[in-house]
Design a protein around this motif. Structure first.
Motif, PDB file in Angstrom:
ATOM      1  N   LYS A 154      65.703  96.770  25.613  1.00 31.60           N
ATOM      2  CA  LYS A 154      65.468  96.273  24.299  1.00 31.60           C
ATOM      3  C   LYS A 154      64.459  95.049  24.377  1.00 31.60           C
ATOM      4  N   GLU A 155      64.142  94.814  23.116  1.00 31.95           N
ATOM      5  CA  GLU A 155      63.003  93.641  23.126  1.00 31.95           C
ATOM      6  C   GLU A 155      63.417  92.321  23.699  1.00 31.95           C
ATOM      7  N   SER A 156      62.533  91.574  24.305  1.00 27.43           N
ATOM      8  CA  SER A 156      63.032  90.439  25.063  1.00 27.43           C
ATOM      9  C   SER A 156      63.773  90.444  26.460  1.00 27.43           C
ATOM     10  N   ASP A 157      63.781  91.617  26.724  1.00 27.38           N
ATOM     11  CA  ASP A 157      64.622  92.108  28.182  1.00 27.38           C
ATOM     12  C   ASP A 157      63.664  91.563  29.216  1.00 27.38           C
ATOM     13  N   GLU A 158      63.869  91.186  30.512  1.00 26.52           N
ATOM     14  CA  GLU A 158      62.992  90.901  31.414  1.00 26.52           C
ATOM     15  C   GLU A 158      63.245  91.861  32.493  1.00 26.52           C
ATOM     16  N   LEU A 159      62.247  92.495  32.920  1.00 25.43           N
ATOM     17  CA  LEU A 159      62.431  93.715  33.835  1.00 25.43           C
ATOM     18  C   LEU A 159      61.562  92.980  35.039  1.00 25.43           C
ATOM     19  N   SER A 160      62.072  93.386  36.249  1.00 25.55           N
ATOM     20  CA  SER A 160      61.470  93.171  37.554  1.00 25.55           C
ATOM     21  C   SER A 160      61.277  94.485  38.351  1.00 25.55           C
ATOM     22  N   ILE A 161      60.235  95.001  38.792  1.00 26.85           N
ATOM     23  CA  ILE A 161      59.501  96.141  39.363  1.00 26.85           C
ATOM     24  C   ILE A 161      59.365  95.771  40.706  1.00 26.85           C
ATOM     25  N   ARG A 162      59.777  96.571  41.701  1.00 29.12           N
ATOM     26  CA  ARG A 162      59.233  96.361  43.137  1.00 29.12           C
ATOM     27  C   ARG A 162      58.416  97.347  43.620  1.00 29.12           C
ATOM     28  N   PHE A 163      57.032  97.139  43.578  1.00 23.54           N
ATOM     29  CA  PHE A 163      55.982  98.219  44.017  1.00 23.54           C
ATOM     30  C   PHE A 163      55.639  97.811  45.513  1.00 23.54           C
ATOM     31  N   GLY A 164      56.401  98.213  46.472  1.00 24.51           N
ATOM     32  CA  GLY A 164      56.053  98.359  47.744  1.00 24.51           C
ATOM     33  C   GLY A 164      56.052  96.846  48.219  1.00 24.51           C
ATOM     34  N   GLN A 165      55.352  96.088  48.376  1.00 27.49           N
ATOM     35  CA  GLN A 165      55.337  94.770  49.163  1.00 27.49           C
ATOM     36  C   GLN A 165      54.939  93.559  47.936  1.00 27.49           C
ATOM     37  N   LYS A 166      55.241  94.058  46.535  1.00 27.65           N
ATOM     38  CA  LYS A 166      54.937  93.173  45.504  1.00 27.65           C
ATOM     39  C   LYS A 166      55.979  93.581  44.295  1.00 27.65           C
ATOM     40  N   VAL A 167      56.452  92.077  43.571  1.00 21.93           N
ATOM     41  CA  VAL A 167      57.454  92.464  42.495  1.00 21.93           C
ATOM     42  C   VAL A 167      56.776  91.701  41.470  1.00 21.93           C
ATOM     43  N   VAL A 168      56.558  92.759  40.469  1.00 24.01           N
ATOM     44  CA  VAL A 168      56.148  92.109  39.048  1.00 24.01           C
ATOM     45  C   VAL A 168      57.426  92.157  37.948  1.00 24.01           C
ATOM     46  N   THR A 169      57.353  90.941  37.547  1.00 24.72           N
ATOM     47  CA  THR A 169      58.350  90.661  36.337  1.00 24.72           C
ATOM     48  C   THR A 169      57.683  90.605  34.914  1.00 24.72           C
ATOM     49  N   LYS A 223      58.185  90.381  30.649  1.00 25.01           N
ATOM     50  CA  LYS A 223      58.923  90.753  29.492  1.00 25.01           C
ATOM     51  C   LYS A 223      58.709  91.611  28.277  1.00 25.01           C
ATOM     52  N   VAL A 224      59.708  92.434  27.949  1.00 25.46           N
ATOM     53  CA  VAL A 224      59.319  93.389  27.118  1.00 25.46           C
ATOM     54  C   VAL A 224      59.169  92.978  25.481  1.00 25.46           C
ATOM     55  N   GLU A 225      57.967  93.007  25.161  1.00 27.66           N
ATOM     56  CA  GLU A 225      57.697  92.382  23.688  1.00 27.66           C
ATOM     57  C   GLU A 225      57.852  93.536  22.491  1.00 27.66           C
ATOM     58  N   ALA A 226      57.607  94.628  22.645  1.00 31.81           N
ATOM     59  CA  ALA A 226      57.792  95.815  21.677  1.00 31.81           C
ATOM     60  C   ALA A 226      58.179  96.976  22.378  1.00 31.81           C
ATOM     61  N   LEU A 227      58.682  97.599  21.460  1.00 33.82           N
ATOM     62  CA  LEU A 227      59.299  99.182  22.112  1.00 33.82           C
ATOM     63  C   LEU A 227      58.460 100.197  20.857  1.00 33.82           C
ATOM     64  N   LYS A 228      57.791 101.179  21.624  1.00 31.17           N
ATOM     65  CA  LYS A 228      57.093 102.018  20.654  1.00 31.17           C
ATOM     66  C   LYS A 228      57.260 103.483  21.250  1.00 31.17           C
ATOM     67  N   GLU A 229      57.385 104.294  20.439  1.00 26.35           N
ATOM     68  CA  GLU A 229      57.497 105.864  20.949  1.00 26.35           C
ATOM     69  C   GLU A 229      56.211 106.457  21.702  1.00 26.35           C
ATOM     70  N   SER A 230      55.254 105.935  21.259  1.00 33.76           N
ATOM     71  CA  SER A 230      53.793 106.396  21.843  1.00 33.76           C
ATOM     72  C   SER A 230      52.745 105.282  21.639  1.00 33.76           C
ATOM     73  N   THR A 231      51.644 105.053  22.460  1.00 34.94           N
ATOM     74  CA  THR A 231      50.821 104.124  22.072  1.00 34.94           C
ATOM     75  C   THR A 231      49.657 104.601  22.724  1.00 34.94           C
ATOM     76  N   LYS A 232      48.454 104.229  22.214  1.00 36.89           N
ATOM     77  CA  LYS A 232      47.183 104.281  23.025  1.00 36.89           C
ATOM     78  C   LYS A 232      46.783 103.367  24.251  1.00 36.89           C
ATOM     79  N   LYS A 233      46.120 103.862  24.981  1.00 36.62           N
ATOM     80  CA  LYS A 233      45.843 103.180  26.354  1.00 36.62           C
ATOM     81  C   LYS A 233      45.469 101.842  26.080  1.00 36.62           C
ATOM     82  N   GLU A 234      45.017 101.578  25.397  1.00 39.50           N
ATOM     83  CA  GLU A 234      44.232 100.040  25.030  1.00 39.50           C
ATOM     84  C   GLU A 234      45.228  99.155  24.334  1.00 39.50           C
ATOM     85  N   ASP A 235      46.368  99.751  23.555  1.00 41.66           N
ATOM     86  CA  ASP A 235      47.292  98.984  23.102  1.00 41.66           C
ATOM     87  C   ASP A 235      48.668  98.910  23.929  1.00 41.66           C
ATOM     88  N   ALA A 236      48.784  99.431  25.025  1.00 42.60           N
ATOM     89  CA  ALA A 236      49.784  99.726  25.975  1.00 42.60           C
ATOM     90  C   ALA A 236      50.169  98.473  26.600  1.00 42.60           C
TER      91      ALA A 236
END
Length: 96
Positions: free
Chosen positions: A42-57, A59-72
């Motif tokens: 949902k919007e305003s959720d906080e996601l933490s994603i572990r990519f190998g030796q890095k964790v990226v946190t 905040k979800v700002e918007a939900l869209k069914e599809s988007t252009k690369k530059e708007d993602a």
């Protein structure tokens, strides 16, 4: 929106199948709870994603069914990126 779909549409992870694998390995949390690919984002959720030796946190700002690369990138805000310390395995001494 499903977690795996959000990750693909926002381009945090390039493919939905890869997003599903990462989530099912327990490497993604939503609001500090380990989440599966089918978890709802949902919007305003906080996601933490572990990519190998890095964790990226992010905040979800918007939900869209599809988007252009530059708007993602407008779908989320990066809150922090941190590198994980590499943990050396401990050796067990069986000579007691």
């Amino acid at each position: 929106m499903r977690l795996d779909k959000f990750l693909k549409v926002s381009r945090l992870i390039k493919r939905r199948t890869l997003a599903k694998q990462v989530a099912d390995q327990g490497r993604i949390t939503i609001n500090n709870k380990v989440s599966k690919a089918s978890s709802v984002v949902k919007e305003s959720d906080e996601l933490s994603i572990r990519f190998g030796q890095k964790v990226v946190t992010v905040k979800v700002e918007a939900l869209k069914e599809s988007t252009k690369k530059e708007d993602a990138a407008s779908m989320y805000t990066i809150l922090k990126e941190e590198k994980l310390e590499k943990v050396e395995p401990e050796f067990i001494d069986d000579e007691d």
